[in-house]
Write a protein that holds these residues in place. Sequence first.
Motif, PDB file in Angstrom:
ATOM      1  N   GLU A 175       1.398  -1.537  -0.279  1.00 27.06           N
ATOM      2  CA  GLU A 175      -0.010   0.025  -0.030  1.00 27.06           C
ATOM      3  C   GLU A 175       1.076   1.183  -0.240  1.00 27.06           C
ATOM      4  O   GLU A 175       0.681   2.159  -0.716  1.00 27.06           O
ATOM      5  CB  GLU A 175      -0.739  -0.042   1.215  1.00 27.06           C
ATOM      6  CG  GLU A 175      -1.752  -1.227   0.997  1.00 27.06           C
ATOM      7  CD  GLU A 175      -2.558  -1.022   2.240  1.00 27.06           C
ATOM      8  OE1 GLU A 175      -4.814  -1.650   2.624  1.00 27.06           O
ATOM      9  OE2 GLU A 175      -2.679  -0.838   3.739  1.00 27.06           O
ATOM     10  N   ALA A 200      -5.745   7.744   1.475  1.00 30.73           N
ATOM     11  CA  ALA A 200      -4.783   6.827   0.910  1.00 30.73           C
ATOM     12  C   ALA A 200      -4.608   5.421   1.366  1.00 30.73           C
ATOM     13  O   ALA A 200      -4.694   4.318   0.951  1.00 30.73           O
ATOM     14  CB  ALA A 200      -3.500   6.967   0.900  1.00 30.73           C
ATOM     15  N   SER A 233       1.397   6.955  -7.076  1.00 30.41           N
ATOM     16  CA  SER A 233       0.230   7.786  -7.391  1.00 30.41           C
ATOM     17  C   SER A 233       0.560   9.112  -7.289  1.00 30.41           C
ATOM     18  O   SER A 233      -0.249  10.071  -8.917  1.00 30.41           O
ATOM     19  CB  SER A 233      -0.517   7.461  -6.165  1.00 30.41           C
ATOM     20  OG  SER A 233      -0.771   8.476  -5.596  1.00 30.41           O
ATOM     21  N   PHE A 234       1.781  10.229  -7.475  1.00 25.30           N
ATOM     22  CA  PHE A 234       2.304  11.622  -7.545  1.00 25.30           C
ATOM     23  C   PHE A 234       3.320  10.532  -8.384  1.00 25.30           C
ATOM     24  O   PHE A 234       4.203  10.280  -7.655  1.00 25.30           O
ATOM     25  CB  PHE A 234       2.032  12.270  -6.067  1.00 25.30           C
ATOM     26  CG  PHE A 234       2.704  11.889  -5.273  1.00 25.30           C
ATOM     27  CD1 PHE A 234       4.044  11.665  -4.578  1.00 25.30           C
ATOM     28  CD2 PHE A 234       1.856  11.011  -4.366  1.00 25.30           C
ATOM     29  CE1 PHE A 234       4.703  11.052  -3.268  1.00 25.30           C
ATOM     30  CE2 PHE A 234       2.600  10.349  -3.449  1.00 25.30           C
ATOM     31  CZ  PHE A 234       3.885  10.570  -2.431  1.00 25.30           C
ATOM     32  N   ALA A 261       2.184   1.619  -3.560  1.00 29.90           N
ATOM     33  CA  ALA A 261       1.619   2.693  -4.649  1.00 29.90           C
ATOM     34  C   ALA A 261       1.060   3.676  -4.255  1.00 29.90           C
ATOM     35  O   ALA A 261       0.890   4.604  -5.249  1.00 29.90           O
ATOM     36  CB  ALA A 261       0.228   0.831  -3.871  1.00 29.90           C
ATOM     37  N   TRP A 262       1.123   4.096  -2.629  1.00 27.31           N
ATOM     38  CA  TRP A 262       0.921   5.631  -2.745  1.00 27.31           C
ATOM     39  C   TRP A 262       1.938   6.570  -2.938  1.00 27.31           C
ATOM     40  O   TRP A 262       1.549   7.482  -3.303  1.00 27.31           O
ATOM     41  CB  TRP A 262       0.565   5.956  -0.954  1.00 27.31           C
ATOM     42  CG  TRP A 262       0.241   7.075  -0.424  1.00 27.31           C
ATOM     43  CD1 TRP A 262      -0.187   8.166  -1.690  1.00 27.31           C
ATOM     44  CD2 TRP A 262      -0.247   7.608   0.829  1.00 27.31           C
ATOM     45  NE1 TRP A 262      -0.732   8.994  -0.736  1.00 27.31           N
ATOM     46  CE2 TRP A 262      -0.126   8.622   0.706  1.00 27.31           C
ATOM     47  CE3 TRP A 262       0.957   6.822   1.440  1.00 27.31           C
ATOM     48  CZ2 TRP A 262      -0.683   9.617   1.693  1.00 27.31           C
ATOM     49  CZ3 TRP A 262       0.663   7.933   3.103  1.00 27.31           C
ATOM     50  CH2 TRP A 262      -0.146   8.742   2.591  1.00 27.31           C
ATOM     51  N   SER A 263       3.580   5.825  -2.752  1.00 28.39           N
ATOM     52  CA  SER A 263       3.959   6.966  -3.507  1.00 28.39           C
ATOM     53  C   SER A 263       3.678   7.015  -5.070  1.00 28.39           C
ATOM     54  O   SER A 263       5.023   8.177  -5.869  1.00 28.39           O
ATOM     55  CB  SER A 263       5.106   6.541  -2.945  1.00 28.39           C
ATOM     56  OG  SER A 263       5.916   5.048  -3.669  1.00 28.39           O
ATOM     57  N   THR A 295      -3.408  11.377   1.676  1.00 29.06           N
ATOM     58  CA  THR A 295      -3.163  12.820   0.696  1.00 29.06           C
ATOM     59  C   THR A 295      -4.148  14.165   0.907  1.00 29.06           C
ATOM     60  O   THR A 295      -5.666  14.136   1.031  1.00 29.06           O
ATOM     61  CB  THR A 295      -3.294  12.032  -0.444  1.00 29.06           C
ATOM     62  OG1 THR A 295      -2.505  10.736  -0.938  1.00 29.06           O
ATOM     63  CG2 THR A 295      -2.546  13.262  -1.577  1.00 29.06           C
TER      64      THR A 295
END
Length: 267
Positions: A29, A249, A36-37, A32-34, A263
């Motif tokens: 998780e 997130a 996303s930007f 994947a979060w990092s 986020t």
Amino acid sequence: MTQTLDRPPVLFLSHGAPPLADDARWTSELSAWSGSFGKPKDILMVSAHWENAPVTLSATVNKPGLVYDFWGFPQKYYDVTYDAPQAGELATEVEKLVSTHGHHVERDEERGLDHGAYVPLVEMFPEADIPVLQMSMPTLDPQGLFNLGKTLAPLRDRGTLIVGSGFTTHNLRWFNPAGGPDTTPPSVSSEFDHWAEETMAAGDVDSILDFLHKAPAAREAHPRSEHWAPLYVALGAAYESGDLNAKTAIDGFWFGLSKRSWTLTGK
């Protein structure tokens, strides 16, 4: 991840203890979060594990190594390294902004990143190729930290990712290793998490700052507020024109503690 984002969001993350690295779900998780930007120019970390007044910045000249601020864990957790570049340019910018708003700023060349900073960064930015600076919390006063966060907001225009690292619920009396990471959380942890989800989604900053009086089971979810306090800094850095856009997130629980993370941007 090669693109540099001109204006990154602000993050509040629940950082976990060193065994987070063994939790395949949570590490995926975070990864994947990092993704996303875009890749930030540098990272400013505000961790629950560094309270120090006045505002103090971590090493930018010396290389003191990581701060293994935990006890009683297997040796492998003390062997973890995260050799990110130092962020001297960012430190200068932070000092300039914060000093302009009346804060005295000090440097601690013997202070490396603590586990509230490096544990999630290992999962989010494993290449360790982004300069990282850690900043202390000089107080736990909600309004004071929110105002401090507002002074940091211009850093986003230079590509800095500002991260508040704490935990959405943090009562270690609930922590039961025998139950496993997916054990059913205490009802009070679930109640606080639900309140936090709704209140953040509504952009109700005033209630977040006054959580001790507004949230259910506030003093049980946070017997001491240091793991909630980094959210105040993040809120201040993200708050624009009285508006806040907070998107969950990561959600769910880890050994009964809410790992909800957001986020944050202005609307």
